[in-house]
Design an enzyme around this catalytic site. Structure first.
Site, PDB file in Angstrom:
ATOM      1  N   LYS A 212      40.022-105.499 -12.254  1.00 52.61           N
ATOM      2  CA  LYS A 212      38.919-104.605 -11.889  1.00 52.61           C
ATOM      3  C   LYS A 212      37.873-105.346 -11.049  1.00 52.61           C
ATOM      4  O   LYS A 212      37.388-104.851 -10.022  1.00 52.61           O
ATOM      5  CB  LYS A 212      38.283-104.053 -13.173  1.00 52.61           C
ATOM      6  N   CYS A 266      28.309-101.074  -9.038  1.00 51.30           N
ATOM      7  CA  CYS A 266      29.628-101.699  -9.239  1.00 51.30           C
ATOM      8  C   CYS A 266      29.852-102.825  -8.246  1.00 51.30           C
ATOM      9  O   CYS A 266      29.914-103.991  -8.624  1.00 51.30           O
ATOM     10  CB  CYS A 266      30.716-100.656  -9.054  1.00 51.30           C
TER      11      CYS A 266
HETATM   12  N1  SAJ Z   1      29.975 -99.421   2.030  1.00 51.04           N
HETATM   13  C1  SAJ Z   1      29.732 -99.914   3.306  1.00 51.04           C
HETATM   14  N2  SAJ Z   1      30.761 -99.884   4.212  1.00 51.04           N
HETATM   15  C2  SAJ Z   1      31.990 -99.396   3.902  1.00 51.04           C
HETATM   16  C3  SAJ Z   1      32.238 -98.913   2.593  1.00 51.04           C
HETATM   17  C4  SAJ Z   1      31.200 -98.923   1.670  1.00 51.04           C
HETATM   18  O1  SAJ Z   1      28.629-100.360   3.632  1.00 51.04           O
HETATM   19  O2  SAJ Z   1      32.856 -99.392   4.785  1.00 51.04           O
HETATM   20  C5  SAJ Z   1      28.878 -99.448   1.018  1.00 51.04           C
HETATM   21  C6  SAJ Z   1      28.467 -98.043   0.563  1.00 51.04           C
HETATM   22  O3  SAJ Z   1      27.574 -97.467   1.456  1.00 51.04           O
HETATM   23  C7  SAJ Z   1      27.847 -98.359  -0.784  1.00 51.04           C
HETATM   24  C8  SAJ Z   1      28.691 -99.518  -1.289  1.00 51.04           C
HETATM   25  O4  SAJ Z   1      29.347-100.061  -0.161  1.00 51.04           O
HETATM   26  O5  SAJ Z   1      26.497 -98.807  -0.639  1.00 51.04           O
HETATM   27  C9  SAJ Z   1      29.722 -99.133  -2.346  1.00 51.04           C
HETATM   28  O6  SAJ Z   1      30.325 -97.893  -2.032  1.00 51.04           O
HETATM   29  P1  SAJ Z   1      31.880 -97.592  -2.220  1.00 51.04           P
HETATM   30  O7  SAJ Z   1      32.118 -96.192  -1.843  1.00 51.04           O
HETATM   31  O8  SAJ Z   1      32.686 -98.631  -1.547  1.00 51.04           O
HETATM   32  O9  SAJ Z   1      32.150 -97.835  -3.787  1.00 51.04           O
HETATM   33  P2  SAJ Z   1      31.455 -97.316  -5.149  1.00 51.04           P
HETATM   34  O10 SAJ Z   1      30.481 -98.369  -5.582  1.00 51.04           O
HETATM   35  O11 SAJ Z   1      30.966 -95.935  -5.054  1.00 51.04           O
HETATM   36  O12 SAJ Z   1      32.735 -97.329  -6.129  1.00 51.04           O
HETATM   37  C10 SAJ Z   1      33.484 -98.524  -6.289  1.00 51.04           C
HETATM   38  C11 SAJ Z   1      34.978 -98.199  -6.092  1.00 51.04           C
HETATM   39  N3  SAJ Z   1      35.734 -99.433  -5.960  1.00 51.04           N
HETATM   40  C12 SAJ Z   1      36.582 -99.649  -4.917  1.00 51.04           C
HETATM   41  O13 SAJ Z   1      36.742 -98.848  -4.027  1.00 51.04           O
HETATM   42  C13 SAJ Z   1      37.356-100.929  -4.943  1.00 51.04           C
HETATM   43  C14 SAJ Z   1      35.480 -97.368  -7.267  1.00 51.04           C
HETATM   44  O14 SAJ Z   1      36.873 -97.160  -7.174  1.00 51.04           O
HETATM   45  C15 SAJ Z   1      35.140 -98.073  -8.586  1.00 51.04           C
HETATM   46  O15 SAJ Z   1      35.586 -97.323  -9.723  1.00 51.04           O
HETATM   47  C16 SAJ Z   1      33.649 -98.203  -8.667  1.00 51.04           C
HETATM   48  O16 SAJ Z   1      33.224 -99.050  -7.578  1.00 51.04           O
HETATM   49  C17 SAJ Z   1      33.285 -98.812 -10.017  1.00 51.04           C
HETATM   50  O17 SAJ Z   1      32.858 -98.046 -10.900  1.00 51.04           O
HETATM   51  O18 SAJ Z   1      33.475-100.017 -10.198  1.00 51.04           O
END
Ligand code: SAJ
Length: 415
Positions: A212, A266
């Protein structure tokens, strides 16, 4: 043995949807929470968090009499712990919520029970959970705690759902089932099979914990790469969005999107658990965290330079949430940037956040006004795009061509 009754400990962004989905499969679910307000809200068939369709599923489960919330633990066949694991000073994991959950359920545990840790946890946390339970219930036998054959099963099954798609991913995602023993795995798989359509893959608890953390660190490292590129491209006067679009034409390149920093509870947190466990070796993971944590400061510098062009700067911060189309402001770089701009007296700050009705406490009594998108467009001379919410995506170049724009999300890019 079948599962007639399941107790979900912690009714937040993960616990409540999990409880509701299990209840929707006809199993009696009792949800435990320390917040009276959350318990009362759920027992009225309502929700205290925003997640698409969750209100309907909770209402149906409560109406059918399958889901009930309480502050008092009661016996069940399985206990699923979904409490927060934040970090403390020095970026060290704070396991106190897990310990409190263990203490809460220990008195009602019975032989044959299954205890599952769903909270994202540092390596070794599931073993610690078993040790705490053993301490509170010396009459029972927990895995890894002495020579006797365990009569309570313990496993780590990390949640992996994406906020905004939780109900769908709860069912469709594969699950990693990290048992403290193979029997613990078998038992946990039996439970998850009731509501998971994805594959349930057995492993040991330590590997499940690390898997994870690895998933979220993988994403953090890749976002850091994109964020670093965005800064390099500013220096070299190259459009980073065009650059990424071009590089991604390569069949084995898939660069993520730069942004104002990484938010949420996360990805901005979990990599530190790896760094804490292996401080000397986790070099890329630590550096990625530092790059992503530095990005808000870099954006603030750009906004200040933009504001300097005006006698009376009026700055519209577009978006406060940590990502698009949600109301979650936790660990949000957008919120942090807005607050810091206000504290630095850069100008009049307008905040546009279509998913909330009033400013969070942190932003109150500052020089910040929560306004609608049309009002922001009317009044601002500087637009700072912090979140790519749908209503912002609908803007046209006519709406913004008289403004100085700092676009951290590439919202107005052609690429
Ligand atoms: N972000 C960027 N650029 C990108 C992708 C995301 O700047 O290309 C930023 C987003 O704006 C945000 C942050 O990253 O601020 C996180 O967003 P996210 O959509 O990547 O992820 P979370 O935090 O909403 O959810 C993540 C997920 N993990 C992965 O995709 C590996 C989800 O599957 C997990 O269950 C969750 O963390 C968790 O609970 O751990």
């Amino acid at each position: 043995m079948v599962f007639n009754k399941v107790s979900v400990v912690g009714l937040g962004y993960i616990g409540l949807p999990t409880a509701a989905v299990i209840a929707s499969r006809g199993i009696e679910v009792i949800g435990l929470d320390v917040s009276q307000k959350a318990v009362d809200t759920i027992n009225q068939g309502k929700v205290h968090i925003v997640e698409p369709d969750l209100d309907m599923v909770v209402q149906a489960a409560v109406t059918m009499g399958k889901l009930r919330a309480s502050m008092t633990p009661e016996p069940a066949d399985a206990f699923m712990i979904a409490v927060p694991t934040p970090f403390k000073d020095g970026n060290q994991p704070d396991l106190s919520y897990i310990e409190k959950a263990a203490k809460a359920i220990a008195p009602v545990l019975e032989k044959g029970n299954l205890v599952i840790l769903e909270s994202t946890s540092p390596v070794g946390a599931t073993e610690k959970l078993a040790a705490w339970l053993q301490e509170y219930r010396p009459d029972l036998h927990f895995p890894g705690q002495g020579a006797a054959e365990p009569n309570v099963n313990v496993a780590h099954c990390p949640e992996r759902v994406l906020p905004g798609r939780v109900l769908e991913e709860l069912v469709s995602n594969d699950r990693i089932i990290g048992g403290l023993t193979p029997k613990c795995c078998d038992r946990a798989i039996q439970l998850y099979k009731h509501f998971v359509r994805g594959e349930c893959i057995p492993t040991n608890a330590r590997t499940a914990e690390m898997a994870k953390l690895t998933e979220n660190s993988f994403r953090d490292v890749n976002i850091a790469f994109a964020n670093e590129l965005s800064i390099i491209c500013d220096e070299l006067k190259i459009d980073v969005w065009e650059l990424i679009a071009l590089a991604n034409r390569h069949p084995r390149v898939n660069i993520l999107r730069p942004g104002p920093g990484v938010g949420g509870h996360c990805i901005a947190v979990d990599p530190w658990f790896i760094v804490d466990s292996a401080p000397e070796s986790a070099r890329i993971i630590r550096t990625a965290r530092e790059i992503n944590d530095h990005k808000p400061e870099y954006v603030i510098g750009k906004v200040k330079a933009a504001a300097d062009q005006f006698k009376r700067p009026v700055i519209a911060c577009m978006g406060l949430a940590f990502k698009a189309d949600i109301d979650d402001l936790r660990e949000s770089p957008a919120l942090d940037i807005t607050l810091q701009l206000a504290n630095a007296n850069v100008g009049q700050i307008l905040a546009v956040e279509p998913n909330i009705d009033c400013l969070p406490e942190k932003l109150q009594n500052k020089n910040i006004q929560l306004v609608s998108l049309p009002e922001a467009l009317e009044r601002a001379n500087v637009l700072v795009v912090l979140v790519d919410h749908k209503p912002f995506k609908a803007l046209s170049s006519n709406d913004i061509n008289t403004k100085v724009v700092v676009d951290t999300r590439g919202l107005f890019s052609r690429f």
